[in-house]
Write a protein that holds these residues in place. Structure first.
Motif, short mmCIF file in Angstrom:
data_model
loop_
_atom_site.label_atom_id
_atom_site.label_comp_id
_atom_site.label_asym_id
_atom_site.label_seq_id
_atom_site.Cartn_x
_atom_site.Cartn_y
_atom_site.Cartn_z
N ARG A 307 54.61 -60.92 -6.39
CA ARG A 307 53.61 -61.27 -7.38
C ARG A 307 52.27 -60.60 -7.10
N THR A 308 51.93 -60.47 -5.81
CA THR A 308 50.67 -59.81 -5.47
C THR A 308 50.71 -58.33 -5.86
N ALA A 309 51.82 -57.67 -5.55
CA ALA A 309 51.95 -56.25 -5.90
C ALA A 309 51.98 -56.06 -7.41
N VAL A 312 48.82 -55.67 -10.10
CA VAL A 312 48.09 -54.45 -10.45
C VAL A 312 48.20 -54.19 -11.95
N VAL A 313 49.23 -54.73 -12.58
CA VAL A 313 49.35 -54.63 -14.04
C VAL A 313 48.51 -55.76 -14.65
N PRO A 314 47.53 -55.45 -15.50
CA PRO A 314 46.65 -56.49 -16.06
C PRO A 314 47.43 -57.59 -16.78
N ILE A 316 46.87 -59.20 -19.52
CA ILE A 316 47.06 -59.04 -20.96
C ILE A 316 48.23 -58.11 -21.25
N VAL A 317 48.43 -57.11 -20.39
CA VAL A 317 49.57 -56.21 -20.56
C VAL A 317 50.88 -56.96 -20.29
N ALA A 318 50.89 -57.77 -19.23
CA ALA A 318 52.08 -58.55 -18.89
C ALA A 318 52.41 -59.54 -19.99
N GLN A 319 51.39 -60.20 -20.56
CA GLN A 319 51.62 -61.15 -21.64
C GLN A 319 52.19 -60.46 -22.87
N THR A 320 51.71 -59.24 -23.13
CA THR A 320 52.24 -58.48 -24.26
C THR A 320 53.72 -58.14 -24.03
N ALA A 321 54.05 -57.75 -22.80
CA ALA A 321 55.44 -57.43 -22.48
C ALA A 321 56.35 -58.65 -22.68
N GLN A 322 55.90 -59.81 -22.23
CA GLN A 322 56.69 -61.03 -22.39
C GLN A 322 56.80 -61.45 -23.85
N ALA A 323 55.73 -61.20 -24.62
CA ALA A 323 55.75 -61.56 -26.04
C ALA A 323 56.72 -60.70 -26.84
N VAL A 338 57.00 -55.35 -10.98
CA VAL A 338 56.06 -54.56 -11.78
C VAL A 338 56.67 -54.23 -13.13
N GLN A 339 57.93 -53.87 -13.14
CA GLN A 339 58.63 -53.51 -14.38
C GLN A 339 58.64 -54.68 -15.36
N ALA A 340 58.72 -55.91 -14.84
CA ALA A 340 58.76 -57.09 -15.70
C ALA A 340 57.44 -57.33 -16.42
N ARG A 341 56.38 -56.59 -16.05
CA ARG A 341 55.08 -56.77 -16.68
C ARG A 341 54.68 -55.59 -17.57
#
Length: 462
Positions: A307-309, A312-314, A316-323, A338-341
């Motif tokens: 999770r710490t590594a 590095v992906v912001p 808002i970007v991770a939330q967009t990916a999940q959405a 990282v790929q999941a975000r």
């Protein structure tokens, strides 16, 4: 920018970086301006009304006096011996948006500065664990002020007022503190009652099976159930934190009754759960994750590093990916975390499979505009039964050497078998005659037996 521990706006030579950082911070700062100036105006009006009453004015005369004072608050009120109204109003605005420099915030900021001076590695670690100091410290301070402890802090000023040696500003301060403590105590009690009725949850459990069981049930950390949905209210500071504190007190008391713990243990457990409800804040995820790692380094170590590594992906970007992804994903290792975000890359990861072998659906586009991270409550009869008896069953873990397709196939097979056998179990006469404790153990034992059988089957397979 003070809310994010950034003292001033920074200019970057790179156009992309400069535009990106300024857009993000200006957008975040703009969200607070409405609340800030509303608090400033309210504070000025309150001070003007206090001065008008102190002068013995009532009715229309008081209203005209207030209007005149608001037309020139700084000069008029300062001349009359009240604190600088503009400064007090600005402080009220800072407090309303958690940007004031309080004592706790000062200590945390100084600690981070000392860590940076001591060694660069310590400075980096302090930024990872606690990237923001001012806002979370002020949230904790507000929660304390709205609790019964806040009323006790008014004792010295209250004594001065009773001896008629206090000032109008002191009178306003005492009245505000007592009002906050009264409102906050009522909110804590409301959270306690709601949790007793199954309408409120406390902080996220530290146990993996308990966390995943709550996810199966649709419950969210520090959540309030309205209708058939759970809404996370922990980010609504300080009211949401106070409701969550009451829920944590209820959960601690329930656990103590089950385990026969002493009142001292109940108090300690409630305090720990209350602190955890605060560390579930977005600003404090670093502390929350570090605490989980410290408590159980063997099980949480890899998860903490991932999770710490991946941070590095912001966000808002991770939330967009999940959405955008129709399913939730199972990530293992830093690369997959990282790929999941990353939007578009998530679908190459295996789907997350729940305890009954079903693919877990994604949050949808609503996640981007839903500040409560709401989830629908499960209406599955078997899930309801597991919740009734307090059973905690986690999802099937993915092996280190297992590819995504193999994991999905295995998790679906084991989950579907668990569902079939659980259905037979809860319909049996023996189960119905058992106590709630025995029913809970029977469900968890069934899960353990199927997992053990899966392990033995893998060992026999070349």
């Amino acid at each position: 920018l003070r809310k994010y521990d950034v003292p001033y706006e920074v200019n970057f030579d790179n156009v992309f970086v400069d535009t990106y950082t300024k857009t993000v911070f200006r957008f975040l700062s703009a969200q607070d301006r409405v609340f800030r100036w509303a608090a400033v105006g309210r504070s000025l009006a309150e001070q003007a009304e206090l001065l008008a009453r102190a002068e013995g004015l009532r009715g229309k005369d008081a209203a005209r006096r207030v209007e005149a004072l608001l037309a020139g608050p700084t000069d008029e009120m300062a001349i009359r011996g009240i604190e600088d109204a503009e400064r007090v109003a600005q402080e009220a605005g800072d407090i309303s948006t958690f940007t004031n420099q309080g004592k706790i915030a000062g200590v945390l900021t100084a600690t981070k500065q000392a860590a940076r001076r001591a060694h660069p590695a310590l400075g980096l670690a302090s930024e990872v664990v606690l990237p923001f100091a001012r806002t979370p410290a002020n949230i904790a301070t507000r929660v304390i002020e709205y609790s019964p402890i806040g009323a006790l802090t008014t004792a010295p000023d209250l004594i001065r007022l009773l001896r008629k040696t206090g000032t109008p500003a002191m009178q306003r301060k005492v009245a505000e503190r007592l009002a906050r403590a009264s409102i906050g105590s009522a909110a804590i009690y409301a959270g306690y009652v709601l949790a007793q009725r199954g309408q409120m949850t406390g902080a996220s459990p530290t146990s993996r099976p308990e966390r995943e069981q709550r996810e199966l049930e649709g419950r969210v950390p520090n959540g309030l159930k309205l209708g058939n949905h759970w809404y996370g209210v922990g980010s609504l500071s300080p009211l949401g934190n106070l409701l969550a504190l009451g829920a944590n007190l209820s959960e601690a008391a329930s656990a103590a009754r089950t385990e026969g713990a002493s009142p001292l243990t109940v108090g300690a457990s409630a305090a720990a759960r209350g602190v955890r409800s605060l560390t579930d804040q977005p600003f404090l995820t670093g502390i929350s994750q570090a605490a989980e790692f410290a408590q159980n380094p063997q099980q949480e170590g890899a998860r903490y590093i991932q999770r710490t590594a991946a941070s590095v992906v912001p966000a808002i970007v991770a939330q967009t990916a999940q959405a955008l992804d129709p399913a939730r994903r199972e990530a293992r290792g830093i690369r997959e975390a990282v790929q999941a975000r990353v939007p578009g890359a998530t679908e190459r990861l295996p789907a997350r499979i729940d305890q009954f072998g079903r693919r877990m659906e994604g949050s949808g586009a609503g996640r981007l505009v839903d500040p409560f991270l709401s989830r629908p409550a499960s209406e599955d009869a078997l899930v309801t039964e597991m919740q009734r008896v307090g059973a905690a069953v986690g999802r099937l873990a993915r092996r280190e050497d297992e590819d995504g397709a193999a994991y999905e196939s295995r998790a679906i097979a084991v989950g579907e078998r668990f569902r079939r056998e659980l259905q037979s179990l809860v319909q049996s006469g023996r189960y119905r005659r058992q106590s709630v404790e025995d029913q809970r153990e029977a469900i968890e034992a069934l899960s353990r037996r199927l997992r053990l059988a899966d392990t033995k089957r893998r060992q026999r397979t070349p």
